[in-house]
Design a protein around this motif. Structure first.
Motif, PDB file in Angstrom:
ATOM      1  N   GLU A   1      46.607  43.770  34.706  1.00 25.01           N
ATOM      2  CA  GLU A   1      46.323  43.292  33.343  1.00 25.01           C
ATOM      3  C   GLU A   1      45.697  41.896  33.362  1.00 25.01           C
ATOM      4  O   GLU A   1      44.706  41.624  32.686  1.00 25.01           O
ATOM      5  N   VAL A   2      46.302  40.996  34.164  1.00 19.95           N
ATOM      6  CA  VAL A   2      45.811  39.607  34.214  1.00 19.95           C
ATOM      7  C   VAL A   2      44.402  39.570  34.812  1.00 19.95           C
ATOM      8  O   VAL A   2      43.517  38.851  34.327  1.00 19.95           O
ATOM      9  N   SER A   3      44.169  40.323  35.885  1.00 18.58           N
ATOM     10  CA  SER A   3      42.855  40.332  36.537  1.00 18.58           C
ATOM     11  C   SER A   3      41.780  40.887  35.609  1.00 18.58           C
ATOM     12  O   SER A   3      40.657  40.371  35.567  1.00 18.58           O
ATOM     13  N   LYS A   4      42.135  41.951  34.896  1.00 21.92           N
ATOM     14  CA  LYS A   4      41.168  42.518  33.943  1.00 21.92           C
ATOM     15  C   LYS A   4      40.807  41.514  32.859  1.00 21.92           C
ATOM     16  O   LYS A   4      39.631  41.381  32.479  1.00 21.92           O
ATOM     17  N   LEU A   5      41.830  40.788  32.378  1.00 25.92           N
ATOM     18  CA  LEU A   5      41.565  39.806  31.322  1.00 25.92           C
ATOM     19  C   LEU A   5      40.719  38.656  31.848  1.00 25.92           C
ATOM     20  O   LEU A   5      39.792  38.187  31.165  1.00 25.92           O
ATOM     21  N   LEU A   6      40.987  38.199  33.088  1.00 18.99           N
ATOM     22  CA  LEU A   6      40.175  37.132  33.681  1.00 18.99           C
ATOM     23  C   LEU A   6      38.734  37.610  33.872  1.00 18.99           C
ATOM     24  O   LEU A   6      37.779  36.872  33.585  1.00 18.99           O
ATOM     25  N   THR A   7      38.564  38.833  34.327  1.00 17.89           N
ATOM     26  CA  THR A   7      37.219  39.402  34.508  1.00 17.89           C
ATOM     27  C   THR A   7      36.485  39.449  33.177  1.00 17.89           C
ATOM     28  O   THR A   7      35.297  39.093  33.076  1.00 17.89           O
ATOM     29  N   LYS A   8      37.193  39.871  32.147  1.00 22.22           N
ATOM     30  CA  LYS A   8      36.605  39.962  30.803  1.00 22.22           C
ATOM     31  C   LYS A   8      36.165  38.592  30.307  1.00 22.22           C
ATOM     32  O   LYS A   8      35.058  38.435  29.758  1.00 22.22           O
ATOM     33  N   GLU A   9      37.017  37.588  30.535  1.00 17.66           N
ATOM     34  CA  GLU A   9      36.690  36.236  30.073  1.00 17.66           C
ATOM     35  C   GLU A   9      35.484  35.660  30.825  1.00 17.66           C
ATOM     36  O   GLU A   9      34.642  34.979  30.256  1.00 17.66           O
ATOM     37  N   ILE A  10      35.415  35.933  32.119  1.00 19.93           N
ATOM     38  CA  ILE A  10      34.266  35.448  32.914  1.00 19.93           C
ATOM     39  C   ILE A  10      32.978  36.065  32.388  1.00 19.93           C
ATOM     40  O   ILE A  10      31.970  35.373  32.164  1.00 19.93           O
ATOM     41  N   LYS A  11      32.994  37.386  32.195  1.00 20.60           N
ATOM     42  CA  LYS A  11      31.788  38.063  31.713  1.00 20.60           C
ATOM     43  C   LYS A  11      31.394  37.567  30.335  1.00 20.60           C
ATOM     44  O   LYS A  11      30.196  37.396  30.028  1.00 20.60           O
ATOM     45  N   ARG A  12      32.393  37.311  29.479  1.00 18.28           N
ATOM     46  CA  ARG A  12      32.090  36.827  28.115  1.00 18.28           C
ATOM     47  C   ARG A  12      31.427  35.458  28.163  1.00 18.28           C
ATOM     48  O   ARG A  12      30.492  35.183  27.407  1.00 18.28           O
ATOM     49  N   ASN A  13      31.875  34.599  29.071  1.00 17.45           N
ATOM     50  CA  ASN A  13      31.301  33.261  29.161  1.00 17.45           C
ATOM     51  C   ASN A  13      29.925  33.253  29.809  1.00 17.45           C
ATOM     52  O   ASN A  13      29.165  32.301  29.639  1.00 17.45           O
TER      53      ASN A  13
ATOM     54  N   ALA B   1      29.720  26.783  31.290  1.00 16.85           N
ATOM     55  CA  ALA B   1      30.720  27.599  30.594  1.00 16.85           C
ATOM     56  C   ALA B   1      31.850  27.984  31.545  1.00 16.85           C
ATOM     57  O   ALA B   1      33.033  27.977  31.159  1.00 16.85           O
ATOM     58  N   LEU B   2      31.508  28.294  32.788  1.00 14.52           N
ATOM     59  CA  LEU B   2      32.526  28.631  33.778  1.00 14.52           C
ATOM     60  C   LEU B   2      33.421  27.430  34.085  1.00 14.52           C
ATOM     61  O   LEU B   2      34.648  27.559  34.215  1.00 14.52           O
ATOM     62  N   GLU B   3      32.792  26.275  34.205  1.00 15.66           N
ATOM     63  CA  GLU B   3      33.561  25.051  34.435  1.00 15.66           C
ATOM     64  C   GLU B   3      34.580  24.872  33.317  1.00 15.66           C
ATOM     65  O   GLU B   3      35.754  24.584  33.558  1.00 15.66           O
ATOM     66  N   HIS B   4      34.106  25.015  32.091  1.00 14.67           N
ATOM     67  CA  HIS B   4      34.961  24.809  30.925  1.00 14.67           C
ATOM     68  C   HIS B   4      36.083  25.849  30.902  1.00 14.67           C
ATOM     69  O   HIS B   4      37.217  25.539  30.526  1.00 14.67           O
TER      70      HIS B   4
END
Length: 894
Positions: free
Chosen positions: A59-71, A83-86
């Protein structure tokens, strides 16, 4: 445990309601849970007891992946990087992105099943995209405190460790293939190394090397399909012209890792590397490393060389070569038994790069690493030497240019050549011919010296080389060179040429002599060659220089095998012509003489060459040497050195008399024992004045064994003169029993090149130095020392040289010192008592009478013998009576 149980309940509740929540609420519930998870992890020291950990990781990895792609979605490169830095960095209170990153970081360190859940979330590809941006887009903006925004090392460390944990699994590498960032990042390292983010160079290299080691067949097919290695090589060619050598090495090592690590799975990347001039690229890069400091460019330069060395074994087919074994070879060499272990050279192209670097570079570090690589390849499989030497001939060709290389490289090279014989048991005749030519030309004296030392080591391994180097002409070459040097030495006797050049040339002369000594050792044929060359008069010229002496004596000792008379003539002549101050020359000559006198065949030559008179003349030359205090030239010489010379002189005489009736009769008949007594008495420690001695009544007498103990092993002060006298009597007692030539009291000392002559090193401080047997006060005297003087209860000793007893009797009245009458009298009594023990048996008395001991007592101890009040009268009378009961000599009766 209670904390983890509570957290598990919270997570179960999350699982139950999550399907019914909208994505935003579901995400918020998970993010609210993570701080509790991190707190529990910190408070339990990283011990996680959480049954739902795999689901949490997913769950955590999927959410991190989602956030990276969104940024990253739709943003230009620099904006995406910001954006990644932030998202990932911690600014004050931890943001959602940093919270997710830290949670994944902790979860990635738990177990393999949890790691598989993280990998299956799509995170590997997302983080590869992040790494690509961090590496290729350096940020120019700085924060208010002046630190760059990419300096959050904690965030960087977590990102890198997550990637290392994921990409070391083949499954993690397979997940990268869905995106194009892996090949993009590899190509970027080969093209943008000078423009990339400096702080991300090392982490990117670590990640790519981890991926390289976990390559799969699919990943290799993927990289090949996109011409990854081809493009990378082309880009590196461009970098190689512009970037510093150490930077190019760092970039090239990453690309080469993928080529080398892929080979066990598939040869596709190596083929692509080779077909796009990859070896020419490596040669170009490595040659640019000339002149780098020892550590500059490391470890990447060394890494490239190590990988290139490994590539030499990467090939589809075994090399099949049939070399022509040149004979003779060492007895235990058998090429048919040189079987392959699998680590054989199959890729000559890769080895040619190593060979070309050595041929074209004179850089010490670079050439040294190439030689180390060759040594490693030989160590992998013995057959590799033959595979290479019968195809590319590296060592053969290197011999032609080795004199151009720095001195340490020359030393390393000749050790490698030496190992062919010592480790492979193979005689490389063609290489040895070139080494011999190198010695003949002598272009660089240091190189010549190192080459000759290499051949010397081989010669000392097996007698076969004595024949090989004679037949090849090396022995004749060395003799010609030594003849030339001997003439120079003879002309410049007494002068010294200053400077380093002389030092190297002198060492070269020394090694040439050692080589000739090794070639003549146990080889009568080579010794005859030396004699036929007329070299004997020239070889003996080298005796005068101490650094040449050992090898010169060895050569002369080999000469004795074919002509004892010539050897004896040279050694006795050198002893007699040596000056009083050349004590160590005399010692070395005497030790050599002793080695030859071990052969009974040499005794006749010793006698006919005036050996006895020559050795006795050494004692005559030491008149006054043991005076206390010393005077004249002897002030600069320690008593120990003088005693050592006396010891070896008497040893030589004893060895020549040993089991030789002709020599014993000659020595006795010509009155040489009397001459010996006279010479020993004039050394300076014995009484030589004509004044009448004072005698006292002795309450208690000590035995000679007790005197030995008091003189050498107790802490009480003891006169130097008496110590010296006891040593000489010690030597004589061993001579009586015929064992002196077998004794050893003095430590051997071998001079090193560059040391001062030993004759210049003695000084007054050495005055109290004594042979090691009796050196330290407080030590118990060795049992053998007590045996010297006998024990009345012991069995009778065998008298081998009765003339030595006569010498002791002649020295008896000289055991005296003014001012020390009581001590002198004690010693005289102890010596007489000892002489009594020597004439206990009928056989010993018979031998003593035949030697003239009766007349010696009468003539040498007349005062004591004829004066009834003399302390020695009674003891001497008893000795006389024992002898007289056996036989009365006519001259004694008269």
């Amino acid at each position: 445990t209670l904390q983890w149980e509570t957290l598990s309940k919270h997570f179960i509740e999350y699982e139950q309601v999550a399907p019914f929540l909208i994505p935003e609420d579901q995400q918020r519930r998970l993010l609210d849970f993570l701080p509790l998870f991190l707190k529990a992890w910190e408070q339990t020291a990283g011990v996680i007891v959480f049954p739902n950990i795999q689901l949490l990781a997913s769950e955590v990895s999927k959410l991190l992946t989602k956030e990276i792609k969104r940024n990253l979605n739709g943003k230009p490169a620099e904006e995406a990087r910001l954006a990644l830095e932030h998202l990932l960095q911690q600014k004050g209170e931890a943001g959602d992105g940093h919270l997710l990153l830290k949670s994944v970081y902790l979860l990635s360190q738990t177990d393999l099943r949890t790691m598989w859940n993280i990998i299956g979330s799509g995170l590997p590809a997302a983080l590869m995209q992040c790494l690509y941006l961090f590496f290729t887009v350096p940020l120019k903006k700085t924060s208010d405190d002046g630190e760059t925004s990419e300096d959050d090392t904690q965030t960087q460390d977590m990102l890198v460790k997550i990637m290392l944990n994921m990409y070391k699994e083949e499954q993690g590498v397979e997940e990268l293939l869905a995106a194009d960032k892996l090949q993009s990042l590899i190509i970027a390292t080969a093209s943008l190394w000078d423009q990339c983010s400096h702080s991300w160079k090392v982490p990117t290299g670590r990640v790519l090397r981890t991926i390289s080691k976990a390559q799969t067949k699919n990943s290799i097919v993927y990289l090949q399909a996109v011409d990854c290695i081809k493009i990378a090589v082309q880009n590196l060619f461009k970098l190689a012209d512009n970037l510093p050598a150490c930077d190019v090495c760092e970039a090239a090592s990453i690309v080469l890792c993928f080529v080398k690590d892929a080979y066990p799975v598939s040869s596709a990347l190596l083929t692509e590397f080779e077909s796009n001039d990859g070896y020419q690229l490596l040669l170009k890069i490595l040659l640019r490393c000339e002149g780098l400091q020892q550590n500059e460019g490391d470890p990447y330069l060394d890494e490239i060389l190590d990988m290139l060395t490994c590539l030499t074994t990467c090939g589809k087919t075994e090399l099949k070569v049939s070399g022509n074994i040149v004979h003779p070879q060492l007895p235990h060499f058998d090429f048919e038994q040189t079987r392959s272990s699998g680590m054989t050279v199959k890729n000559l192209q890769a080895f040619q790069v190593l060979q070309s670097i050595f041929q074209r570079s004179n850089d010490q570090h670079l050439c040294g690493r190439i030689l180390a690589a060759i040594s490693t390849i030989w160590a992998w499989d013995r057959v590799n030497f033959f595979l290479l030497e019968w195809t590319l001939q590296p060592i053969n060709q290197f011999t032609d240019i080795i004199h151009f290389k720095p001195h340490p490289v020359q030393v390393q090279f000749f050790r490698l050549v030496e190992s062919i014989v010592l480790d492979l048991s193979y005689v490389p005749h063609e290489i040895l011919k070139k080494v011999q030519y190198l010695i003949k030309e002598n272009i660089v004296p240091f190189c010549t010296l190192t080459a000759l030392q290499c051949l010397l080591s081989m010669t000392q391994k097996d007698l076969l080389f004595s024949d090989i180097f004679r037949d090849s002409g090396l022995l004749g070459l060395l003799l010609a060179l030594l003849r030339k040097e001997a003439k120079i030495l003879r002309k410049s006797a007494g002068t010294h040429l200053p400077g380093l050049k002389e030092g190297t040339e002198k060492e070269l002369n020394s090694v040439m002599l050692k080589m000739v000594a090794a070639l003549t050792e146990r080889s009568v044929r080579n010794t005859v060659v030396l004699k036929d060359y007329g070299m004997v008069p020239y070889i003996k010229i080298f005796l005068d220089d101490e650094c040449y002496r050992s090898a010169t004596l060895s050569i002369l000792e080999q000469l004795s095998v074919i002509n004892y008379e010539e050897y004896m003539s040279i050694i006795i002549g050198a002893l007699c012509s040596s000056t009083q101050g050349e004590l160590h020359l005399k010692l070395d000559l005497l030790k050599s003489l002793l080695r030859i006198l071990e052969s009974p065949k040499s005794h006749s030559a010793f006698r006919t060459c005036s050996g006895f008179n020559g050795l006795l003349s050494l004692l005559s030359d030491m008149e006054g040497a043991l005076q206390d205090p010393p005077s004249g030239q002897w002030t600069a010489v320690g008593h120990n050195c003088v005693l050592e010379l006396v010891f070896y002189t008497l040893q030589g005489i004893t060895a020549a008399l040993h089991l030789d009736p002709v020599n014993s009769n000659f020595f006795q008949r010509n009155g040489l024992f009397e001459k010996m007594a006279e010479d020993l008495g004039s050394l300076g420690c014995f009484w030589t004045q004509g004044k009448r001695q004072i005698f006292l009544s002795l309450e208690k007498k000590r035995t000679f064994a007790e005197f030995l103990d008091a003189a050498f092993c107790s802490s009480e002060p003891f006169p130097v003169w008496l110590k010296n006298c006891i040593w000489i009597l010690n030597f004589l007692d061993h001579m009586v029993k015929g064992t002196l030539h077998q004794e050893s009291y003095f430590k051997e000392r071998k001079p090193e090149m560059g040391e001062e002559s030993r004759d210049d090193q003695e000084g007054p401080q050495a005055q109290e130095e004594y042979p090691v047997a009796f050196k330290r006060p407080g030590n118990k005297l060795p049992a053998s020392a007590y045996m010297l003087w006998g024990n009345p209860e012991e069995k009778d000793c065998i008298i081998v040289h009765p003339g030595a007893v006569c010498v002791m009797v002649r020295l008896l009245p000289k055991l005296y010192k003014e001012g020390q009458a009581q001590l002198s009298q004690e010693i005289q009594c102890a010596l007489v008592d000892h002489i009594q023990t020597l004439v206990k048996s009928e056989k010993s008395r018979q031998v003593m009478c035949e030697s003239g001991l009766l007349s010696t007592i009468i003539t040498s101890c007349q005062d004591a013998f004829c004066n009834e009040s003399h302390p020695l009268h009674l003891s001497l009378t008893r000795v006389f009576e024992k002898l007289a009961s056996q036989a009365i000599e006519p001259d004694v009766l008269r």
